[in-house]
Write an enzyme that holds these catalytic residues in place. Structure first.
Site, short mmCIF file in Angstrom:
data_model
loop_
_atom_site.label_atom_id
_atom_site.label_comp_id
_atom_site.label_asym_id
_atom_site.label_seq_id
_atom_site.Cartn_x
_atom_site.Cartn_y
_atom_site.Cartn_z
CB ALA A 1 27.47 -25.89 20.81
CE1 TYR B 1 22.02 -21.63 5.62
CE2 TYR B 1 19.82 -21.89 4.69
CZ TYR B 1 20.73 -22.11 5.71
OH TYR B 1 20.34 -22.81 6.82
CB ALA C 1 24.30 -23.78 -3.38
CB THR C 2 26.00 -24.16 1.79
OG1 THR C 2 24.89 -23.68 2.58
CG2 THR C 2 26.72 -22.98 1.16
CE LYS C 3 22.84 -25.13 6.29
NZ LYS C 3 23.61 -25.80 7.38
#
Length: 281
Positions: A12, A151, A153-155
């Site tokens: 955040a 990236y 793949a992570t998502k």
């Protein structure tokens, strides 16, 4: 009162997470938020009330996440909505990125979110309610972005475990939503949120060209408004029936349709081959 719900937002300190926390506090919600620098986040948000709990948490540590969840419940009373937003972008083709670079991206983007889910679920199960918003990306639905493979793949992983989570918790009154943002006018494409490969290889023409497009054309021209995204999160969280898939931004919406059409085309074109692998009667 609906505004007494407790939100837990990770990552955040900037971007969509920061905008969401500010909006939630302005509307009277209780908010716990994590950052790598809690005091800097508190200063940026400018809110000192007892309804705001800034936390400095290493999300890749299950122990630290468990301690944070216990502190939130102790100080704010409960947790009602979780936004797994923490993460960073990793540029580099599959050959360029080292094992260490790839695993670190998974540690933060995937295993950090799993640590949060694992430790919040007992709270949600006990009260038979709760909502997860796990932030994927349009790159977690449409993966044809050269130089973004790890990236992506992570998502895709975030999308996959969220689909499973939604099925696992259905009878418990808990919802899980995959959020696929497009390009929003935040600092995601700037240094700190986006890392480049330590050892780039010049041969990768498509990847280098896409990097130039991001640097010269997309930065500053993103179509998404973070304030509108924050409003959308709050609106969906207050719904009785929440979506499993939530695409944010007209660009994300359009790219999702592009992927769906491409899959449908392959299904139609290669239907006979697909079905030829069954046992023949």
């Amino acid at each position: 009162m609906k505004n007494q719900k407790v939100w837990f937002v990770t990552g955040a300190s900037k971007g969509l997470g920061l905008t969401l926390v500010k909006r939630l506090l302005s509307e009277g919600y209780k908010v716990a938020a994590t950052s790598r620098d809690a005091e800097a986040m508190r200063s940026e948000i400018g809110h000192d009330g007892g309804d705001f709990l800034p936390l400095q948490v290493d999300l890749t540590s299950n122990v630290k996440v468990a301690e944070a969840v216990a502190q939130i419940v102790s100080q704010l009373g409960s947790i009602d909505v979780v936004v797994n937003n923490a993460g960073y972008g990793q540029l580099g083709t599959l050959e360029e990125l080292s094992d260490e670079e790839a695993r670190e991206n998974f540690d933060v983007n995937v295993f950090g979110a799993l640590n949060v889910i694992r430790n919040v679920m007992p709270v949600f199960r006990e009260k038979r309610s709760g909502a997860f918003f796990n932030i994927s990306s349009i790159a977690g639905f449409l993966g044809t972005f050269p130089g973004w493979g790890i990236y992506n793949a992570t998502k895709f992983a975030v999308a996959g475990f969220t689909e499973a989570l939604s099925a696992e918790t259905k009878s418990l009154g808990i919802s899980a939503t995959i959020v696929y943002p497009g390009y929003f006018k935040t600092n995601f494409l700037l240094q700190g949120s986006l890392r480049s490969a330590a050892h780039p290889i010049a041969d990768y023409k498509e990847a280098r060209e896409l990097e130039v497009i991001h640097n010269e054309q997309i930065i500053g021209n993103q179509p998404g408004d973070p304030e509108n995204a924050a409003a959308a999160f709050i609106k969906v969280a207050e719904m009785e029936e929440r979506p499993l898939h939530l695409f944010l931004g007209s660009d994300s919406f359009g790219m999702a349709h592009t992927k769906i059409e491409a899959v449908q085309k392959d299904l139609d074109t290669f239907e006979s081959i697909s079905k030829s692998t069954d046992y023949q009667q």
